[in-house]
Design an enzyme around this catalytic site. Sequence first.
Site, PDB file in Angstrom:
ATOM      1  N   ASP A  30       0.848  -1.193   0.000  1.00 22.49           N
ATOM      2  CA  ASP A  30       0.000   0.000   0.000  1.00 22.49           C
ATOM      3  C   ASP A  30       0.888   1.249   0.000  1.00 22.49           C
ATOM      4  OD1 ASP A  30      -3.220   0.512   0.938  1.00 22.49           O
ATOM      5  OD2 ASP A  30      -1.818   2.193   1.123  1.00 22.49           O
ATOM      6  N   ILE A  31       0.485   2.255  -0.759  1.00 22.07           N
ATOM      7  CA  ILE A  31       1.276   3.484  -0.883  1.00 22.07           C
ATOM      8  C   ILE A  31       1.225   4.313   0.403  1.00 22.07           C
ATOM      9  CG2 ILE A  31      -0.530   5.055  -1.760  1.00 22.07           C
ATOM     10  CD1 ILE A  31       1.512   5.929  -3.911  1.00 22.07           C
ATOM     11  N   ASN A  87     -13.018  -3.108   2.649  1.00 18.73           N
ATOM     12  CA  ASN A  87     -13.907  -1.963   2.818  1.00 18.73           C
ATOM     13  C   ASN A  87     -14.902  -1.968   1.667  1.00 18.73           C
ATOM     14  OD1 ASN A  87     -12.538  -0.976   5.109  1.00 18.73           O
ATOM     15  ND2 ASN A  87     -11.009   0.036   3.816  1.00 18.73           N
ATOM     16  N   VAL A  96     -10.979   3.217  -3.399  1.00 15.89           N
ATOM     17  CA  VAL A  96     -10.646   2.716  -4.747  1.00 15.89           C
ATOM     18  C   VAL A  96     -11.682   1.648  -5.090  1.00 15.89           C
ATOM     19  CG1 VAL A  96      -8.945   1.575  -6.207  1.00 15.89           C
ATOM     20  CG2 VAL A  96      -8.188   3.195  -4.444  1.00 15.89           C
ATOM     21  N   HIS A 100     -10.499  -5.111  -3.291  1.00 14.62           N
ATOM     22  CA  HIS A 100      -9.178  -5.460  -2.781  1.00 14.62           C
ATOM     23  C   HIS A 100      -9.281  -5.842  -1.321  1.00 14.62           C
ATOM     24  CE1 HIS A 100      -9.910  -1.132  -2.369  1.00 14.62           C
ATOM     25  NE2 HIS A 100      -9.254  -1.219  -1.226  1.00 14.62           N
ATOM     26  N   HIS A 102      -7.124  -5.761   2.210  1.00 18.77           N
ATOM     27  CA  HIS A 102      -5.970  -5.244   2.941  1.00 18.77           C
ATOM     28  C   HIS A 102      -5.435  -6.348   3.853  1.00 18.77           C
ATOM     29  CE1 HIS A 102      -6.843  -0.805   2.316  1.00 18.77           C
ATOM     30  NE2 HIS A 102      -8.050  -1.296   2.095  1.00 18.77           N
TER      31      HIS A 102
END
Length: 114
Positions: A30-31, A87, A96, A100, A102
């Site tokens: 993750d950024i 999420n 986003v 996905h 996490h």
Amino acid sequence: MSESIFTKIIKREIPANFVYEDDDVVALEDINPVAPVHILIIPKKPIPTLNDASDDDENLMGKMILTAKKIALEKGIAEDGYRLVFNCNEGAGQTVFHIHCHLLGGRYFNWPPG
Ligand code: 5GP
């Protein structure tokens, strides 16, 4: 619908630190990490939210979770513990709209979450 940032990353149009890739999923750092280990497991299929996943996606969803487990083992966080988070929609903090998972680890997590 326009391509998500994750589709652009998967197509190598935007750089990212990949930790895993196969025909179905990628995993990358993750950024903006919120834990010492913060990896995103992302299917190549651009499903916007968990609400949009269908029975056809059953294997894919399972693969995302098992990929997260394997990465947790590789990262050495499996024994201490880790958290997987999906999420779904703005009310849960999704930003986003390409589904996905996490993978969060390397620190203690409170329960219930805030
Ligand atoms: P969400 O809030 O939708 O559940 O999670 C989206 C995650 O994607 C966030 O944790 C955010 O930091 C991460 N993210 C957003 N843009 C990028 C990007 O360009 N590269 C990477 N590696 N992560 C991103």
